[in-house]
Scaffold this active site. Sequence first.
Site, PDB file in Angstrom:
ATOM      1  N   ASP A   1     -31.467  -6.748  34.758  1.00  0.00           N
ATOM      2  CA  ASP A   1     -30.968  -7.454  35.944  1.00  0.00           C
ATOM      3  C   ASP A   1     -32.133  -7.976  36.771  1.00  0.00           C
ATOM      4  OD1 ASP A   1     -31.240  -5.266  38.414  1.00  0.00           O
ATOM      5  OD2 ASP A   1     -30.979  -4.357  36.447  1.00  0.00           O
TER       6      ASP A   1
ATOM      7  N   GLY B   1     -32.983   6.924  28.949  1.00  0.00           N
ATOM      8  CA  GLY B   1     -32.438   7.737  30.027  1.00  0.00           C
ATOM      9  C   GLY B   1     -31.092   8.345  29.674  1.00  0.00           C
TER      10      GLY B   1
ATOM     11  N   ARG C   1     -40.872   6.025  26.177  1.00  0.00           N
ATOM     12  CA  ARG C   1     -39.670   5.791  26.972  1.00  0.00           C
ATOM     13  C   ARG C   1     -39.143   4.406  26.646  1.00  0.00           C
ATOM     14  NH1 ARG C   1     -36.250   4.752  30.888  1.00  0.00           N
ATOM     15  NH2 ARG C   1     -36.784   3.143  32.412  1.00  0.00           N
TER      16      ARG C   1
ATOM     17  N   SER D   1     -34.004   0.357  30.472  1.00  0.00           N
ATOM     18  CA  SER D   1     -33.786  -0.908  31.164  1.00  0.00           C
ATOM     19  C   SER D   1     -34.563  -0.910  32.471  1.00  0.00           C
ATOM     20  CB  SER D   1     -32.295  -1.120  31.427  1.00  0.00           C
ATOM     21  OG  SER D   1     -31.774  -0.052  32.206  1.00  0.00           O
TER      22      SER D   1
ATOM     23  N   MET E   1     -37.502   3.829  37.080  1.00  0.00           N
ATOM     24  CA  MET E   1     -37.545   5.082  37.827  1.00  0.00           C
ATOM     25  C   MET E   1     -38.267   6.235  37.128  1.00  0.00           C
ATOM     26  SD  MET E   1     -33.717   5.146  39.563  1.00  0.00           S
ATOM     27  CE  MET E   1     -34.205   6.343  40.818  1.00  0.00           C
ATOM     28  N   GLU E   2     -38.952   5.972  36.017  1.00  0.00           N
ATOM     29  CA  GLU E   2     -39.487   7.102  35.249  1.00  0.00           C
ATOM     30  C   GLU E   2     -40.920   6.976  34.739  1.00  0.00           C
ATOM     31  OE1 GLU E   2     -35.140   7.138  35.228  1.00  0.00           O
ATOM     32  OE2 GLU E   2     -36.422   5.672  34.238  1.00  0.00           O
TER      33      GLU E   2
ATOM     34  N   ARG F   1     -26.695  20.761  28.775  1.00  0.00           N
ATOM     35  CA  ARG F   1     -26.296  19.837  29.843  1.00  0.00           C
ATOM     36  C   ARG F   1     -25.901  18.464  29.294  1.00  0.00           C
ATOM     37  NH1 ARG F   1     -28.860  21.129  35.295  1.00  0.00           N
ATOM     38  NH2 ARG F   1     -29.568  23.292  35.095  1.00  0.00           N
TER      39      ARG F   1
END
Length: 238
Positions: free
Chosen positions: A204, A20, A87, A90, A180-181, A43
């Site tokens: 975590d 990410g 990918r 974490s 999230m991906e 970016r």
Amino acid sequence: MTPHINAPEGAFADVVLMPGDPLRAKYIAETFLQDVVEVTNVRNMLGFTGTYKGRKISIMGHGMGIPSCSIYAKELITEYGVKKIIRVGSCGTVRMDVKVRDVIIGLGACTDSKVNRIRFKDNDFAAIADFDMAQAAVQAAKAKGKAVRVGNLFSADLFYTPDVEMFDVMEKYGILGVEMEAAGIYGVAAEYGAKALTICTVSDHIRTHEQTTAEERQLTFNDMIEIALDSVLIGDAQ
């Protein structure tokens, strides 16, 4: 070139590892690859190409969340001819039998996002990894003597979710990691005829609030990266 990637044609390898964080992409490239060249920086989403044990491989960040990673994954596949995306990132966990620092191979990815329903005519799409890539990652981990967990991830649209009861549902259904991906990347790969895999390190524990230190994250992260890179070589040999 695309609006989001300013690399020239042919700049990317056919396999791209995608964390990410673009700075993590830079770390991976500088630490694990040889003859590294920065190929894109629009970016500040950095991308690099180099070689790993003689094999051309690219590394590029994908940002946070399904919308961001989907843009980059789509453009890499359709505009740069990328065939495989791994990918590396974490994740959190809700299961008590999954520990901080465990490495998870995401065989599938559930999600509360609607992106795959949009592309799949409002039907449920089974967002799954490529089997051969997942198998190669398991073999790479075994060769390193590293235990990995293999199973379902949950790709969430909200990092700060108000629906804490959903954690109980995830645990009941055996979700190994929350990120999230993955579901988005698997959907994009399926739509455009590519292959994809997600490998995550548990950073975590959502239940116990245990977290890894920065140093520990780096150590376990390195294991995950080596598994991903070696899996590419194993896949080539199959």
